[in-house]
Design a protein around this motif. Structure first.
Motif, short mmCIF file in Angstrom:
data_model
loop_
_atom_site.label_atom_id
_atom_site.label_comp_id
_atom_site.label_asym_id
_atom_site.label_seq_id
_atom_site.Cartn_x
_atom_site.Cartn_y
_atom_site.Cartn_z
N LYS A 443 0.95 -1.30 0.05
CA LYS A 443 -0.13 0.05 -0.18
C LYS A 443 0.74 1.22 0.26
N GLU A 444 0.83 2.05 -0.93
CA GLU A 444 1.53 3.16 -1.00
C GLU A 444 1.65 3.99 0.13
N GLY A 445 2.74 4.35 0.52
CA GLY A 445 2.95 5.30 1.65
C GLY A 445 2.71 4.44 2.94
N GLU A 446 2.54 3.21 3.12
CA GLU A 446 2.28 2.61 4.08
C GLU A 446 3.38 1.57 4.63
N GLY A 447 3.65 0.73 3.28
CA GLY A 447 4.92 -0.23 3.39
C GLY A 447 4.46 -1.48 2.47
N THR A 448 5.31 -2.30 2.40
CA THR A 448 5.27 -3.81 1.52
C THR A 448 5.41 -4.80 2.39
N THR A 449 4.77 -6.01 1.67
CA THR A 449 5.14 -7.20 2.42
C THR A 449 5.20 -8.29 1.25
N PHE A 450 6.41 -9.06 1.27
CA PHE A 450 6.66 -10.21 0.43
C PHE A 450 6.40 -11.46 1.27
N THR A 451 5.69 -12.36 0.69
CA THR A 451 5.46 -13.72 1.19
C THR A 451 6.05 -14.86 0.33
N ILE A 452 7.04 -15.60 0.83
CA ILE A 452 7.75 -16.81 0.27
C ILE A 452 7.23 -18.00 0.88
#
Length: 456
Positions: A443-452
């Motif tokens: 979400k732009e301006g809030e953060g990122t999550t990558f899931t493996i």
């Protein structure tokens, strides 16, 4: 009609003034040059009709009015697309009708005219007010059109300037293209030789950020080396002092003991910092070695923690002012996973490096007071799969970009800070090399999550 009748000359003067205003207002000299020549001679027509009025009994003034009105209507019809002209016709129409009706009534029914002259005069007054009102409206319309035309001309001038700049840039681009073409021809031989080692180069550089990380760690090595050099110089000075003291006849044994103690401490510090530099070098060699391609049972928690620290200290080596909170949420029941540790390590290193970059960029913007950069790594076992989640509270990724994030050579970083291969190669390692999945939510301006997810 008498030649000395002032009304005749007044009528001709008014008509000539109206036609002159019409010519100037509608710019007929520029818009209708052929017809404008006849409009200039309208006053001559009045004089001719006035002369004929002395010979024939018919009222010449009515004919002159009809000629003037016809001239106005014809002129406006030729300029019908000109909005002020239509408004001017609307202004003149009622007034011309009342004027002609009044003259006809005066000559054809003089008794009726005298009996109702008050109504006729009132109608004439209303027609004059109507005429003046719409003349003002037409004048304002013309001013607006003139302003719009001026703005249009400015826009055209800007376009002309832009077109000239465009042509200049096209010329420069063509010139540059020719130069690049020449350089391309010179490099073709080199490219041919490099193609033989291209696959090996891509494999060894699966993480585009690894080179930057290595450079950062190399800077980190400089700190223990500086300590080693400094303590070595101080130790040499201590040995010189000790040698001088031993050469004296009245030796100070307490000073000698103190010098030996200082010398021993310096050597211990040299040994400590030398060991630190040695461990950093060993870590660099271990993490940069080529993948064997063989699966091994690996402690995923330990591997993730190791690369998290490595990525963080690598960025800190380049930016001493940067600090971040590292959160680890490891599932201790996960156990060892069959994987190629070097490849999964590169995937994790890329995700960590991107996460630290994102929080660093958000911190530099300074938009959020009290903002604390945070990177979180968590592992868990679900449905016989090992799930690794890397989260950050950085700048986030725009929704339009998320769909392209795993495409080769696509990067959101500025030119020179990313190759666009890191996530693409990471995706291939996880999906093709290990049969797992790599997903992103942001979400732009809030953060990122990558899931493996990896088969456990």
């Amino acid at each position: 009609m008498n030649w000395h009748d002032g009304e005749s000359f007044i009528a001709i003067g008014i008509a000539a003034t109206v036609i002159r205003y019409l010519r100037r207002f509608l710019e007929t000299e520029k818009r209708l040059p052929g017809w404008d020549r006849y409009l200039k001679q309208t006053w001559l027509t009045g004089l001719i009709l006035m002369a004929l009025g002395e010979i024939f009994p018919d009222p010449w003034l009515i004919w002159y009015e009809l000629i003037i009105i016809f001239s106005i209507v014809y002129t406006i019809s030729q300029l019908y697309e000109f909005r002020p002209a239509r408004t001017l016709l609307l202004a003149i129409g009622p007034y011309a009708f009342v004027l002609i009706f009044k003259d006809l009534l005066e000559h054809l029914a003089p008794k009726f005219y005298k009996a109702n002259d008050d109504y006729v005069d009132s109608t004439s007054t209303f027609a004059i007010i109507w005429f003046l009102t719409f003349v003002v409206i037409a004048y304002n319309q013309k001013k607006s059109l003139a302003k719009a035309q001026l703005e249009h001309e400015k826009e055209l001038e800007q376009r002309r300037i832009i077109e000239a700049k465009k042509n200049e840039l096209e010329y420069l681009v063509a010139e540059r293209t020719a130069e690049i073409t020449r350089q391309k021809e010179e490099l073709e031989q080199t490219v041919t030789e490099l193609k033989a080692t291209q696959n090996q180069l891509i494999q060894s550089e699966k993480m585009a950020s690894l080179g930057e990380l290595t450079a950062g760690i190399a800077h980190e090595i400089q700190n223990p080396l500086n300590f080693v050099n400094n303590f070595s110089e101080v130790s040499i000075e201590l040995i010189d002092e000790l040698t001088e003291e031993q050469a004296k006849s009245d030796r100070d044994h307490e000073l000698e003991a103190e010098l030996l103690t200082d010398l021993k401490q310096n050597l211990q510090k040299i040994s400590h910092h030398g060991g630190r530099a040695s461990s950093i070098v060993k870590g660099m060699l271990q993490h940069s070695r080529a993948s064997t391609g063989q699966r091994e049972l690996t402690d995923l928690n330990a591997l993730a923690d190791e690369y998290l620290r490595l990525a963080y200290h690598g960025l800190r080596a380049k930016d001493k002012a940067f600090n971040a909170t590292l959160k680890t949420e490891f599932d201790t029941s996960l156990g060892e996973i069959s994987m190629i540790p070097q490849d999964i390590g590169r995937v994790l290193l890329n995700l960590f490096t991107n996460a630290f970059y994102a929080v660093q960029q958000r911190q530099k913007k300074g938009e959020d007071a009290g903002y604390q950069p945070t990177v979180t790594i968590s592992t868990r076992c679900a449905n016989e799969e090992a799930v690794v989640t890397v989260s950050d509270n950085g700048t986030g990724i725009p929704e339009a970009v998320v769909q392209k994030i795993f495409q080769p050579f696509f990067t959101t970083k500025p030119t020179g800070e990313g190759t666009g291969l890191g996530l693409s190669l990471a995706y291939d390692i996880v999906t093709k090399g290990h049969g797992g999945t790599l997903e992103v939510a942001s979400k732009e301006g809030e953060g990122t999550t990558f899931t493996i997810t990896l088969p456990a």
